[in-house]
Design an enzyme around this catalytic site. Structure first.
Site, mmCIF file in Angstrom:
data_model
loop_
_atom_site.group_PDB
_atom_site.id
_atom_site.type_symbol
_atom_site.label_atom_id
_atom_site.label_comp_id
_atom_site.label_asym_id
_atom_site.label_seq_id
_atom_site.Cartn_x
_atom_site.Cartn_y
_atom_site.Cartn_z
ATOM 1 N N ASP A 1 0.865 -1.260 -0.012
ATOM 2 C CA ASP A 1 -0.025 -0.063 -0.035
ATOM 3 C C ASP A 1 0.939 1.151 -0.107
ATOM 4 O O ASP A 1 1.766 1.400 1.045
ATOM 5 C CB ASP A 1 -0.668 -0.114 1.365
ATOM 6 C CG ASP A 1 -1.812 1.077 1.383
ATOM 7 O OD1 ASP A 1 -1.597 2.259 0.479
ATOM 8 O OD2 ASP A 1 -2.700 1.212 2.191
ATOM 9 N N TYR B 1 -1.387 9.875 -3.622
ATOM 10 C CA TYR B 1 -1.582 11.092 -4.488
ATOM 11 C C TYR B 1 -0.502 12.173 -4.050
ATOM 12 O O TYR B 1 0.164 12.851 -4.911
ATOM 13 C CB TYR B 1 -2.892 11.925 -4.316
ATOM 14 C CG TYR B 1 -4.013 11.154 -4.625
ATOM 15 C CD1 TYR B 1 -4.016 9.872 -5.262
ATOM 16 C CD2 TYR B 1 -5.312 11.666 -4.829
ATOM 17 C CE1 TYR B 1 -4.847 9.175 -5.901
ATOM 18 C CE2 TYR B 1 -6.554 11.010 -5.592
ATOM 19 C CZ TYR B 1 -6.225 9.805 -6.154
ATOM 20 O OH TYR B 1 -7.295 9.227 -6.396
ATOM 21 N N ASP C 1 -3.735 2.478 -5.541
ATOM 22 C CA ASP C 1 -2.472 2.333 -4.714
ATOM 23 C C ASP C 1 -2.206 1.125 -3.753
ATOM 24 O O ASP C 1 -1.529 0.945 -2.925
ATOM 25 C CB ASP C 1 -2.212 3.657 -3.814
ATOM 26 C CG ASP C 1 -3.180 3.565 -2.468
ATOM 27 O OD1 ASP C 1 -4.078 2.733 -2.371
ATOM 28 O OD2 ASP C 1 -2.586 4.137 -1.667
ATOM 29 N N GLU C 2 -2.943 -0.033 -4.154
ATOM 30 C CA GLU C 2 -2.572 -1.346 -3.533
ATOM 31 C C GLU C 2 -2.254 -2.149 -4.689
ATOM 32 O O GLU C 2 -2.695 -2.216 -5.804
ATOM 33 C CB GLU C 2 -3.697 -1.499 -2.719
ATOM 34 C CG GLU C 2 -4.189 -0.853 -1.406
ATOM 35 C CD GLU C 2 -5.383 -1.135 -0.914
ATOM 36 O OE1 GLU C 2 -5.586 -2.252 -0.530
ATOM 37 O OE2 GLU C 2 -5.997 -0.265 -0.746
ATOM 38 N N ARG D 1 1.232 15.450 7.865
ATOM 39 C CA ARG D 1 0.579 14.736 9.169
ATOM 40 C C ARG D 1 1.354 14.951 10.328
ATOM 41 O O ARG D 1 0.811 14.793 11.441
ATOM 42 C CB ARG D 1 0.523 13.206 9.038
ATOM 43 C CG ARG D 1 -0.405 13.150 7.666
ATOM 44 C CD ARG D 1 -0.489 11.548 7.410
ATOM 45 N NE ARG D 1 -1.167 11.178 6.086
ATOM 46 C CZ ARG D 1 -1.559 9.958 5.492
ATOM 47 N NH1 ARG D 1 -1.621 9.190 6.273
ATOM 48 N NH2 ARG D 1 -1.948 10.240 4.337
#
Ligand code: TTP
Ligand code: MG
Length: 588
Positions: free
Chosen positions: A15, A20, A109-110, A52
């Site tokens: 993942d 993005y 995205d995985e 984050r």
């Protein structure tokens, strides 16, 4: 009840971290050190880890995000082309390591990889005397290609972790003495492959990923998310309960038991809602038995549904098993064996194979969402823009350079059908609080041959397709002259037929014949009604997956983007709907 498993496989799940945002960072590495957010409508759909660290999270209002971090760099992410392209490039990169063709994309995205053959081959070559200094062979035919690794212990974290584990940490000694020796060794060796691929992905492509190592897609995906970002987790054996012991000795059960039910792929919004309600009802009315439940099916909808519920809570309810789950979850639209399937999922069972990748998509679709689309003039303009993008995508994805004499390009596949979908906005009062997704309506017709003329300009072809075909399809969908209010237009080409003999596994159909018969169909101009088409893969509930596996078909990523959120108006890719819905339902 004994639950059989296919434990002989070794599966990795990748993942990409803050995908993005990482795509923009890969284009402009200077962005890596800045807090970066990707905006769609007024929402931050993702942000990098620098952001984050400063308190930002995925799915936050841009306004809020700017308040928390005024120096935030915001980039627009509504055009998905760069994400789609990056996803394809990374897929090809990751696939280049793997021997089998079992490499499957899930959304953008995985990726799942079946690396059983590579791991077994390398175990066969382990030398007991030089385990610290083992060599992982990445190429069966060239013994110099590979990397050195320490085969006495796992690479990266494990579940349970070495420090908290009641069982021994992941070392070769435990691998060789444990009852599940070969499984342990396979996972240990696979963890090194995962670590190597992660580092190559980072150094060669500039992306980091979070990886899970186990024996099924379900377990690999779930365990991968234990250590995020830029890390990996291996789910350690034992995977089976001790022969005469309790279920808790299986690490799979212990791991699954701690999960909130909604985390389990295959248990989507609807199923989780019913299960939570059932647990709420059971708590309110005391211990429940199967016969209690059989007395009234209303039990399944009673009770407090706001509480989070773990797998363990469900699994240990009195009378719980496939039969009771059928009672709770069955009903209109649900598969007959829903109870058995969900019971399996709660025990971490997923026998679905990693699917071999296809390089020809099953369909190509282009869509856009609109605040207000009410006149035929606007519709025509938008259809023309979308059609031009669609033809451009067809040329990119479905043609290749012709090595023989003749035209410079050739079509690798021909879609047979053209589909137009719209999504009318329902009147506000018809929209109950639970309706999250509006229905699309669509019509399909044979795709005219002139679209494949590479010598014609894209704009001219788009204009012609709209004038001669799409407008008439639109009028059939919306016979009223005005009064409709559309929130979405989607144009797709589907029913892909690969050019004869080109693709492995291609059934080599005669394209010429197909098009001759298509001409006949076209001349009659029949339009097929496909009716109220439910959004594909709108949720991860098993009852949306008639095949019985909790996974989307990776090839169907061409449907992305998915739908517009009614609450915030953001355009949400189908694979992200669940996370997005959770964002709105979470308390502030
Ligand atoms: P995720 O894998 O959920 O998120 P992520 O990769 O950005 O972050 P993480 O490190 O936590 O894995 O989704 C993948 C991409 O999908 C994400 O980069 C942006 C997009 N997306 C949306 O467009 N809308 C949404 O509501 C969500 C959840 C994701
Ligand atoms: Mg991700």
């Amino acid at each position: 009840m004994a639950i059989p498993r296919k434990d002989h496989r070794v599966i990795l799940h990748f993942d990409y971290d803050c995908f993005y945002a990482s795509v923009f960072e890969a284009e402009q590495p200077a962005l890596k050190s800045l807090p970066l957010a990707v905006q769609q409508k007024q929402i931050v759909v993702t942000c990098n880890y620098e952001a984050r660290r400063r308190g930002l999270r995925k799915l936050q209002l841009v306004k809020e995000a700017k308040k928390i971090c005024p120096e935030l760099v915001i980039v627009l992410g509504e055009d998905l082309t760069r994400f789609r392209d990056a996803s394809k490039e990374l897929y090809a990169f990751i696939k280049s390591f793997v021997w089998s063709d079992r490499v499957e994309r899930l959304g953008f995205d995985e990726i799942f990889l079946d690396v059983t053959d590579m791991v077994e081959y390398n175990i066969g070559l382990l030398n007991k005397n030089t385990l610290h200094d083992s060599f992982f062979h990445l190429d069966r035919h060239d013994p110099t290609v590979g990397f050195v690794y320490n085969a006495t212990q796992c690479h990266g974290p494990t579940w349970p972790s070495a420090s908290t584990s009641a069982s021994a940490p992941c070392t070769l000694t435990t691998a060789l003495t444990s009852s599940s020796t070969s499984l342990h060794l396979r996972l240990l060796v696979a963890s090194h492959l995962a670590g190597y691929m992660r580092s190559q992905l980072e150094h060669q492509k500039g992306y980091t990923a979070t990886v899970g190592v186990s024996t099924s897609k379900l377990l690999a995906k779930l365990v991968g998310s234990v250590h995020k970002p830029n890390n990996q987790t291996t789910l350690l054996p034992p995977y089976e309960p001790a022969e005469h012991g309790l279920g808790s000795t299986s690490n799979i059960l212990r791991f699954m038991d701690g999960l909130e039910i909604r985390k389990v792929p295959g248990i989507g919004y609807k199923l989780a809602h019913k299960l939570r309600a059932y647990v709420g009802g059971a708590a309110a009315s005391g211990p429940t038995t199967l016969s209690d439940t059989e007395l009234g099916s209303d039990t399944a909808t009673a009770g407090d549904n706001s509480e989070e519920v773990t797998v363990k809570q469900i699994r240990l309810l009195p009378g719980m098993g496939p039969r009771l789950l059928n009672k709770i979850l069955g009903g209109a639209g649900a598969p007959k064996d829903i109870g058995v399937r969900v019971w399996g999922l709660l025990h971490g069972v997923d026998d679905s194979d990693v699917l071999a990748g296809r390089d020809i998509p099953t369909q190509i679709s282009i869509e856009d969402s609109y605040g207000k689309l009410t006149t035929l003039h606007e519709v025509k303009r938008e259809l023309t823009t979308l059609t031009a993008s669609l033809i451009r995508r067809m040329r990119t994805d479905l043609t290749e350079q012709n090595v023989d004499s003749g035209p410079r390009f050739r079509w690798r596949a021909h879609p047979k059908l053209l589909r137009l979908s719209t999504r009318p906005r329902p009147p506000p009062e018809a929209d109950g609080p639970r309706t999250r997704i509006w229905n699309r309506i669509s019509r399909s017709a044979a795709l005219p041959l002139y679209v494949f003329n590479i010598d014609e300009s894209i704009d001219a072809l788009a204009e012609k397709l709209v004038q001669e075909h799409l407008l008439s399809m639109f009028r059939k969908l919306h016979p009223e002259k005005f009064g409709w209010n559309l929130s979405l237009l989607n144009i797709a080409v589907t029913n892909m037929v690969e050019s004869a003999g080109e693709q492995r596994g291609s059934n080599g159909r005669d394209i010429g014949k197909m098009f001759r018969s298509q001409e006949r169909v076209l001349s009659e101009w029949t339009v097929n009604e496909s009716g109220n088409e439910p959004l594909a893969n709108a949720d991860t509930d098993l009852d949306n997956h008639p095949t019985g596996t909790p996974w989307e078909d990776g090839d169907d990523e061409e449907e992305i983007p998915g739908t517009i959120c009614q609450t915030c108006g953001a355009l949400i890719p189908t694979f992200a709907l669940v996370a997005h819905a959770q964002y709105h339902s979470a308390p502030d």
